[in-house]
Every structure is written in C-alpha cells, then in structure tokens.
Design a protein around this motif. Structure first.
Motif, short mmCIF file in Angstrom:
data_model
loop_
_atom_site.label_atom_id
_atom_site.label_comp_id
_atom_site.label_asym_id
_atom_site.label_seq_id
_atom_site.Cartn_x
_atom_site.Cartn_y
_atom_site.Cartn_z
N VAL A 66 -3.59 -1.82 -5.73
CA VAL A 66 -4.07 -0.39 -5.90
C VAL A 66 -4.98 -0.89 -6.39
O VAL A 66 -6.25 -0.01 -6.22
CB VAL A 66 -2.87 -0.68 -7.89
CG1 VAL A 66 -3.43 1.08 -8.24
CG2 VAL A 66 -1.70 -0.27 -7.22
N HIS A 100 -0.19 5.66 -6.85
CA HIS A 100 -0.33 6.00 -5.46
C HIS A 100 -0.71 6.64 -4.45
O HIS A 100 -0.60 6.97 -3.10
CB HIS A 100 1.20 5.43 -4.78
CG HIS A 100 2.44 4.14 -6.08
ND1 HIS A 100 1.05 2.97 -6.07
CD2 HIS A 100 2.90 3.84 -6.19
CE1 HIS A 100 1.25 2.22 -6.99
NE2 HIS A 100 2.54 2.41 -7.34
N VAL A 152 4.21 -1.41 -4.79
CA VAL A 152 2.90 -2.58 -4.62
C VAL A 152 2.06 -2.28 -5.73
O VAL A 152 2.20 -2.07 -7.19
CB VAL A 152 1.82 -1.18 -4.29
CG1 VAL A 152 0.36 -1.28 -4.50
CG2 VAL A 152 2.26 0.20 -3.59
N THR A 201 -7.26 -0.65 -4.18
CA THR A 201 -7.75 0.24 -3.25
C THR A 201 -8.84 1.28 -4.03
O THR A 201 -9.35 2.12 -3.41
CB THR A 201 -5.85 1.18 -3.10
OG1 THR A 201 -5.32 0.16 -2.53
CG2 THR A 201 -6.43 1.90 -2.49
N HIS A 229 3.02 12.55 -1.32
CA HIS A 229 4.44 11.84 -1.61
C HIS A 229 4.88 12.77 -2.16
O HIS A 229 5.79 12.42 -3.32
CB HIS A 229 4.19 10.45 -3.05
CG HIS A 229 3.32 8.99 -2.13
ND1 HIS A 229 3.38 8.00 -1.30
CD2 HIS A 229 2.28 8.82 -2.82
CE1 HIS A 229 3.28 7.34 -2.01
NE2 HIS A 229 1.76 7.77 -2.30
N VAL A 239 -4.66 6.18 -1.18
CA VAL A 239 -4.03 5.65 -0.10
C VAL A 239 -5.65 4.54 0.22
O VAL A 239 -4.96 3.46 1.65
CB VAL A 239 -3.10 5.71 1.09
CG1 VAL A 239 -1.45 6.25 0.62
CG2 VAL A 239 -4.16 6.90 1.84
#
Lengths: 225, 210
Positions: A29, A209, A24, A32, A125, A212
């Motif tokens: 990032v 991450h 990403v 976001t 994740h 999201v």
C-alpha cells in the motif's frame, strides 16, 4: 490531538463502505501511495521502519500531497456521475462538489506546473455503485479533506499558497457539512475541527485501496483541465 | 462547463487579489484598530506598533465576531420561538460559538477586549429573520478569519484553523436550511478587515461597548 481513524472516520464510513477487500500488505500500500505522489520517497523509507516521518517537506511537496487528494476526490465524483447511481439532492451535491474538486485540481496544477505529480489510477471498489455507499464514503472523504488541509496549512511557507489552501479548506468544510446533512448526521459535530497529519491521512487512504497505481505520464506539463 | 469553471476560478482569483490588496492596505496602518473603535466602541490601543497587526489584535477581532454570533443564537433561542431543525441548528451552533468565545478569551487572557452590546432587532424574534442573519454572520465569519490567516503566527494560525472550518460547516448548514447553495464557490473567498467591519456596521447589530 485526537488524530486517529476513529475520530476522523466517526461513522465507520470508509471501513464499512469498502467492505472486505483483498489482503494487501502495508508495505505494498505504501509503495502504491508513494508512486501516486501521496507520500515522498523519504516518507516511504521511514515508513518501512516506523509509521512516522511521512510529512511532506516544503511547499511543492505539500501542494502535491493536496493535489493527490484532490485527484482522488474528483475521480470519485466523476465516476459516480458517469455511473449515474445517484438521485435527487445527492445527485445535485455530486455534480456541484465534483465541479469544485475538479477546480481544485486545476488550481493546484496551475501553481505546480511541471512539478505536479501525475494523476494516479483509482478503483473505488463499489463505493460509487449505490447512493448509500457513495454518501458514507463522501462523508469520510470530505471530513478527511478538511483535516488534511488543516494539518498542512500552517506548514506552508508562501502566504499566497496559504490563502489558496485556506480557500479550499473552507470549501471542503462546506462540502462535509452538506453531505453530512444528507447522511442525516450533524453537519458540525464539534466546536473545533482537529487537523490530521499526512502520516494519518496516508494510512486512511491506504486502507481504502482506492489508489491502485499511477498513470504513465511523468508529471503533467501542459495539462489544461 | 470547463470554460465556465475556469472563468469562475479566474473571477474568484481576481477577487481574492483585490481582497488581499485591501487587507494589506488595512494592515499597513492602524485602520483595523480604528474600525474596532467604531464597531466595538472600545478605544483600546493597539498591542505592538509595527506595520502588521499582531496576533492579539487579530484574535480580538475574531473574538468580537464570535461574541456577535454567540449573542445572536442565545437571544434567538430565548425570543424567536424557534422550532424543528432551525432550533436544533441554533442550539448546536450557539454552543460552538460559546466554546469559541471561551477559547479566544482564554488564549488572549488579560488582552481580551470586553464584549460590546448588541441589538439584533427582529433577527432574534422572527425565525425567518434569524435564519437570514445567521447566514450572513456565518459566511462573514469564515471570510473574516481566512482574511487574517496569513498575518497570524503559525501557532495562532493552527488554533484559528480549528475554528474556521467549523464556521464554514455552520454556514453550509444554515444555507441548506434556507434552500441556498451550501458551498457556492470552489474557493471560499476571504475578506479584508475593512470590508468585514463595514459589513458588520451595515447590520446595525453592534451598539457599543459593554
């Protein structure tokens, strides 16, 4: 100030717990994180050219930054409890600490009222899937939380907000010591805990991450917990 | 669950308000200095005579807490026959407290007060008593520093903040060793100076000036 990822993420917990994630771009990032309220629009604009100037300006921005970190922590503990991947002392910690993080969210929502940023959406994740991954990530989260509050507390103008921030700061330090003890590392690593700038915290959180996106609600008036 | 947490928070808040009120009462006069005389036996005059305590008074107050803690660990390591993780705790945390003392003495320079004399009784000869004493002093240290934070100038606040979370880590660690909740509340309570001084007096550990 040893304000670097190596210092905060001493055990490489975040890096290891997250493993190889899809590439990403930094820009994505940052977008976001900006949408999630973790950095302001000014910070995002500045970050396009340089990695500086993402510090929240003013008490409301600082408290919203804190709120986003608390949303992140409470979602993490909520999810691990829902999945039921923990046992014993670690499960007990997750239950108690999760309750505290939810209480911190409510404290900040109470203070911010209609000025509160919306809760982002998260994807951990796999960090909530096993006891080992959970412990390593929780160590990094709690140490980062302590450093983040310490970085902002002296920047708060209101003595009332300062008292609230310090009450949370000390609790996060207790969480950090507890989870470190469970992880088998020293609960108190050094005589002085260093602060972390928002710029640094945003870059660490961005590298995970975990955030999201953002829920559709614009602000959270009437949120009661 | 949510209701309970809300009630707990409300309770903590009203407690915090009470602490704030008592601190303001203390800070409005020379009570801390008076209490300092009782605890430390040192009649040093207040630096500055405004209605709020200056950084020097507050840092001296912090210094005395750190001296008290450092002495407890040093003496317990010599006399209590500590073993296992409790010995490790005392070594690691004792080192931190000595570093805090040195930092505060350096910051205060000539304004630093001399350390009082301490008598810990069986808290430095009996491991269980030592652990209990450490728990009390570490919890108190966090509450005492947080209770003064709003009165500090921003640079002093930033400096003290690097210490207070370490004290909170110590408190959590010794609580864990004792089988007590390491983080008992969502919002760590702060204590006003008068309450802290009263709590220190109750321990009987401080005997007078060096």
């Amino acid at each position: 100030m040893s304000d670097d990822l190596e210092h905060l993420d001493r055990d490489g917990a975040l890096a290891e717990a997250l493993g190889p994630l899809g590439p990403v771009t930094r820009r994505r990032v940052l977008r976001t994180l900006a949408a999630a309220g973790l950095i302001g629009a000014a910070g995002l604009a500045a970050a396009g050219a340089a990695d500086a100037a993402a510090e929240p300006q003013g008490d409301v921005a600082i408290l919203n930054y804190a709120l986003t970190l608390e949303y992140l922590q409470s979602a993490f503990y909520n999810e691990v409890e829902r999945i039921g991947s923990l046992t014993g002392e670690t499960a007990r910690l997750a239950r108690i600490v999760g309750g505290h993080e939810r209480a911190h969210v409510r404290m900040l929502l109470d203070v911010l009222g209609h000025r509160a940023v919306a809760k982002p959406t998260f994807d951990f994740h796999g960090a909530t899937d096993s006891q080992n991954a959970f412990v390593r990530t929780a160590v990094a989260f709690e140490d980062l939380g302590v450093a983040a509050y310490k970085g902002q507390a002296p920047r708060l103008a209101s003595p009332t907000y300062l008292e609230a921030a310090l009450a949370i700061h000390a609790t996060e330090a207790r969480h950090a010591a507890w989870i470190r003890h469970i992880a088998g590392v020293l609960p108190a690593q050094s005589a002085f805990d260093q602060p972390a700038s928002a710029t640094h915290v945003v870059s660490v959180v961005g590298s995970t991450h975990f955030i999201v996106g953002r829920t559709q609600a614009a602000g959270m008036p009437g949120f009661t917990g | 669950m949510r209701i309970w947490q809300g009630a707990q928070l409300a309770e903590e808040r009203s407690e915090a308000v009470e602490h704030t009120a008592s601190r303001r009462a203390v800070l409005s006069g020379a009570s801390l200095v008076a209490a300092g005389i009782i605890v430390g036996g040192v009649g040093a005059p207040a630096i500055g005579s405004g209605s709020r305590l200056g950084d020097a008074e507050i840092l001296n107050f912090a210094l005395e807490m750190e001296e008290l803690q450092a002495a407890l660990y040093e003496q317990a390591l010599q006399h209590a026959g500590l073993t296992g993780e409790l010995a490790q705790y005392a070594r690691v945390v004792g080192g931190h407290e000595r570093a805090h003392v040195a930092f505060l003495r350096q910051t205060l320079g000539s304004r630093a007060k001399p350390a009082p004399a301490f008598d810990f009784g069986d808290a430095v000869t009996d491991p269980d008593r030592f652990a209990g004493a450490a728990r009390v002093l570490e919890d108190l240290g966090v509450a005492a520093l947080d209770g003064q934070a709003a009165s500090l100038t921003k640079p002093s606040l930033a400096a003290v903040a690097t210490i207070v979370s370490v004290e909170a880590r110590h408190a959590a660690w010794i609580r864990d060793l004792l089988g007590e909740p390491p983080a008992p509340t969502a919002a760590n309570p702060a204590e006003g100076a008068a309450r802290v001084m009263a709590a220190i007096r109750r321990t009987g550990y401080v005997k007078g000036s060096a």
